[in-house]
Design a protein around this motif. Structure first.
Motif, PDB file in Angstrom:
ATOM      1  N   VAL A 173       4.356   3.830  -4.397  1.00 22.38           N
ATOM      2  CA  VAL A 173       3.010   3.920  -4.962  1.00 22.38           C
ATOM      3  C   VAL A 173       2.000   3.432  -3.926  1.00 22.38           C
ATOM      4  O   VAL A 173       2.047   2.268  -3.515  1.00 22.38           O
ATOM      5  N   PRO A 174       1.079   4.302  -3.478  1.00 20.45           N
ATOM      6  CA  PRO A 174       0.177   3.909  -2.389  1.00 20.45           C
ATOM      7  C   PRO A 174      -1.086   3.203  -2.872  1.00 20.45           C
ATOM      8  O   PRO A 174      -1.595   3.459  -3.962  1.00 20.45           O
ATOM      9  N   VAL A 175      -1.576   2.293  -2.026  1.00 23.15           N
ATOM     10  CA  VAL A 175      -2.933   1.754  -2.151  1.00 23.15           C
ATOM     11  C   VAL A 175      -3.580   1.880  -0.784  1.00 23.15           C
ATOM     12  O   VAL A 175      -2.894   1.932   0.253  1.00 23.15           O
ATOM     13  N   VAL A 176      -4.910   1.935  -0.748  1.00 21.12           N
ATOM     14  CA  VAL A 176      -5.601   2.233   0.509  1.00 21.12           C
ATOM     15  C   VAL A 176      -6.753   1.263   0.741  1.00 21.12           C
ATOM     16  O   VAL A 176      -7.243   0.599  -0.180  1.00 21.12           O
ATOM     17  N   LEU A 177      -7.182   1.200   1.997  1.00 20.51           N
ATOM     18  CA  LEU A 177      -8.371   0.472   2.419  1.00 20.51           C
ATOM     19  C   LEU A 177      -9.283   1.437   3.165  1.00 20.51           C
ATOM     20  O   LEU A 177      -8.822   2.174   4.044  1.00 20.51           O
ATOM     21  N   ALA A 178     -10.560   1.396   2.838  1.00 25.08           N
ATOM     22  CA  ALA A 178     -11.511   2.302   3.488  1.00 25.08           C
ATOM     23  C   ALA A 178     -12.023   1.676   4.782  1.00 25.08           C
ATOM     24  O   ALA A 178     -13.203   1.333   4.932  1.00 25.08           O
ATOM     25  N   LEU A 179     -11.128   1.528   5.755  1.00 26.02           N
ATOM     26  CA  LEU A 179     -11.498   0.954   7.042  1.00 26.02           C
ATOM     27  C   LEU A 179     -12.274   1.960   7.883  1.00 26.02           C
ATOM     28  O   LEU A 179     -12.170   3.178   7.695  1.00 26.02           O
ATOM     29  N   GLU A 186       4.527   1.857   8.095  1.00 25.87           N
ATOM     30  CA  GLU A 186       3.711   1.251   7.029  1.00 25.87           C
ATOM     31  C   GLU A 186       4.583   0.301   6.216  1.00 25.87           C
ATOM     32  O   GLU A 186       5.124   0.665   5.167  1.00 25.87           O
ATOM     33  N   THR A 187       4.688  -0.919   6.706  1.00 25.20           N
ATOM     34  CA  THR A 187       5.639  -1.876   6.137  1.00 25.20           C
ATOM     35  C   THR A 187       4.994  -2.914   5.222  1.00 25.20           C
ATOM     36  O   THR A 187       5.693  -3.778   4.708  1.00 25.20           O
ATOM     37  N   VAL A 188       3.685  -2.857   5.013  1.00 27.18           N
ATOM     38  CA  VAL A 188       3.032  -3.818   4.122  1.00 27.18           C
ATOM     39  C   VAL A 188       3.354  -3.470   2.674  1.00 27.18           C
ATOM     40  O   VAL A 188       3.169  -2.324   2.237  1.00 27.18           O
ATOM     41  N   ARG A 189       3.839  -4.446   1.934  1.00 20.27           N
ATOM     42  CA  ARG A 189       4.142  -4.298   0.512  1.00 20.27           C
ATOM     43  C   ARG A 189       3.303  -5.306  -0.271  1.00 20.27           C
ATOM     44  O   ARG A 189       3.078  -6.428   0.185  1.00 20.27           O
ATOM     45  N   LEU A 190       2.846  -4.928  -1.460  1.00 22.32           N
ATOM     46  CA  LEU A 190       1.907  -5.749  -2.211  1.00 22.32           C
ATOM     47  C   LEU A 190       2.525  -6.301  -3.489  1.00 22.32           C
ATOM     48  O   LEU A 190       2.727  -5.561  -4.464  1.00 22.32           O
ATOM     49  N   PRO A 191       2.831  -7.594  -3.528  1.00 27.48           N
ATOM     50  CA  PRO A 191       3.241  -8.235  -4.782  1.00 27.48           C
ATOM     51  C   PRO A 191       2.037  -8.424  -5.713  1.00 27.48           C
ATOM     52  O   PRO A 191       0.878  -8.296  -5.320  1.00 27.48           O
ATOM     53  N   GLY A 234      10.649   1.038  -7.781  1.00 29.48           N
ATOM     54  CA  GLY A 234       9.909   1.444  -6.597  1.00 29.48           C
ATOM     55  C   GLY A 234       9.135   0.293  -6.007  1.00 29.48           C
ATOM     56  O   GLY A 234       9.438  -0.879  -6.254  1.00 29.48           O
ATOM     57  N   PHE A 235       8.076   0.616  -5.257  1.00 30.22           N
ATOM     58  CA  PHE A 235       7.300  -0.414  -4.584  1.00 30.22           C
ATOM     59  C   PHE A 235       5.872   0.081  -4.375  1.00 30.22           C
ATOM     60  O   PHE A 235       5.601   1.287  -4.360  1.00 30.22           O
ATOM     61  N   VAL A 236       4.954  -0.874  -4.222  1.00 37.16           N
ATOM     62  CA  VAL A 236       3.565  -0.577  -3.880  1.00 37.16           C
ATOM     63  C   VAL A 236       3.373  -0.892  -2.404  1.00 37.16           C
ATOM     64  O   VAL A 236       3.735  -1.974  -1.931  1.00 37.16           O
ATOM     65  N   PHE A 237       2.811   0.061  -1.657  1.00 36.31           N
ATOM     66  CA  PHE A 237       2.657  -0.111  -0.212  1.00 36.31           C
ATOM     67  C   PHE A 237       1.230   0.197   0.215  1.00 36.31           C
ATOM     68  O   PHE A 237       0.499   0.931  -0.460  1.00 36.31           O
ATOM     69  N   TYR A 238       0.855  -0.395   1.345  1.00 38.44           N
ATOM     70  CA  TYR A 238      -0.448  -0.117   1.955  1.00 38.44           C
ATOM     71  C   TYR A 238      -0.323   1.162   2.772  1.00 38.44           C
ATOM     72  O   TYR A 238       0.361   1.204   3.793  1.00 38.44           O
ATOM     73  N   ASP A 239      -0.990   2.204   2.297  1.00 38.17           N
ATOM     74  CA  ASP A 239      -0.950   3.521   2.929  1.00 38.17           C
ATOM     75  C   ASP A 239      -2.033   3.573   4.004  1.00 38.17           C
ATOM     76  O   ASP A 239      -3.168   3.986   3.754  1.00 38.17           O
TER      77      ASP A 239
END
Length: 346
Positions: free
Chosen positions: A120-126, A56-61, A40-45
């Motif tokens: 797998v999502p990760v988030v930013l509290a913008l 939502e195309t940002v992926r996090l290495p 799978g992949f980790v993405f910026y949700d």
């Protein structure tokens, strides 16, 4: 009965009762479940809905992922592969591995074996008005780009690095030549309102040397002004990154060049302390300049970097943005090699 015979008899009894190491598993003992491959992949949700939407195309290495007790680290494109126990599991990013300001999204329910990629999502509290993936470079003539071949300073280098690493990113420039940090503090509010960035990249303090009160009594107003910028960014729903002040060209003919670089070094100590107090990541511009074998080749004049120097500034902000805070702080020991082969750069 001899001791040897007694031992043989006991061994025979144990084997008959299933006590030997090669005997069958006793009733009630769970049989280990073979692992199944999961990818799978980790993405910026960006919208926090737990789904990798098409935009939502940002992926996090370089992010840790756990599924059913198994773990892996994402590679290029944010992708991971691991072997997980079968059945119902949950997938989540490891908080300690995430870049500054990111947090794990909600755990993802996974049934192993899977039928496809696990997102797998990760988030930013913008803040509600912040523009995801927009970085505002804010400062004086160095941020404005004076000395660079294309007039954009470090912004174009950083933009390309972010897009290559994460898949998306844009950098707006708000640099006003000749301004000191107290002026930056007063003009930041309108700039944040006009640009609505996700990140504020602060690079101020070089011109504060020109104020005799600041030159003779650091940290004068510099650190308070920078702290105010950090707090204003948070109030606007953006994430601040604080750059240390770069050195000046030691070949500068003014006799004050050495004194000025001593002042810069001391001022950066105050800046790092403030950033640590505010939990803001530091772009170690000064440290990365000072790790190079020679400073003069990095400058276009006495103050302003050339393309080589601007690439160091871009890499310093890139490290602070893309790494955990503790990791970005240790990046000052890094050396850089340069190859000016990117499109649009000489």
């Amino acid at each position: 009965m001899s001791t040897k015979a007694s031992c043989l008899l006991l061994a025979a009894v144990a084997a008959a009762c299933g006590g030997g190491s090669s005997g069958p598993t006793s009733p009630g003992t769970p049989t280990p479940t073979p692992g199944s491959p999961v990818g799978g992949f980790v993405f910026y949700d960006e919208n926090g809905n737990g789904i990798a939407d098409p935009t939502e195309t940002v992926r996090l290495p370089n992010v840790g992922v756990t599924i059913g007790g198994a773990s892996a680290t994402t590679q290029a494109g944010g992708r991971f592969s691991l072997s997980s126990p079968g059945g119902a599991q949950t997938a989540q990013a490891s908080p300690a591995s995430l870049p500054a300001y990111f947090t794990p999204g909600a755990p993802v329910s996974v049934t192993v074996p899977t039928s496809g990629d696990v997102a797998v999502p990760v988030v930013l509290a913008l803040g509600p008005r912040a523009t995801p993936n927009l970085y505002l470079a804010f400062g004086d003539s160095i941020t404005w780009g004076q000395g660079s071949s294309d007039g954009t300073g470090y912004a174009s280098w950083l933009r390309e690095d972010l897009r290559a690493f994460w898949g998306k990113g844009d950098v707006a420039i708000d640099g006003v030549p000749g301004t000191k940090s107290n002026k930056g503090e007063s003009r930041l509010g309108p700039s944040l309102s006009a640009n609505h960035p996700a990140y504020l990249l602060i690079l101020y303090g070089t011109n504060d040397w020109n104020d005799a009160d600041c030159r003779n009594a650091p940290p004068c107003y510099t650190v308070d002004a920078l702290r105010s910028m950090v707090l204003q960014a948070h109030d606007a729903g953006a994430f601040p990154v604080v750059g240390t002040i770069p050195p000046v060209n030691p070949n500068y003919t003014d006799k004050d060049a050495a004194d000025r670089n001593d002042w810069v070094k001391n001022m950066n100590t105050f800046i790092r302390t403030m950033a640590s107090q505010e939990r803001a990541p530091v772009a170690e511009v000064y440290g990365n300049f000072m790790k190079q074998s020679s400073l003069p080749p990095l400058f276009a004049d006495e103050l302003h970097p050339n393309d080589s120097g601007f690439q160091i500034i871009a890499q310093s902000f890139f490290d602070a943005i893309t790494k955990p805070i503790s990791a970005s702080a240790s990046a000052r020991a890094r050396r850089f090699s340069f190859s000016f082969s990117r499109p649009g750069h000489p």
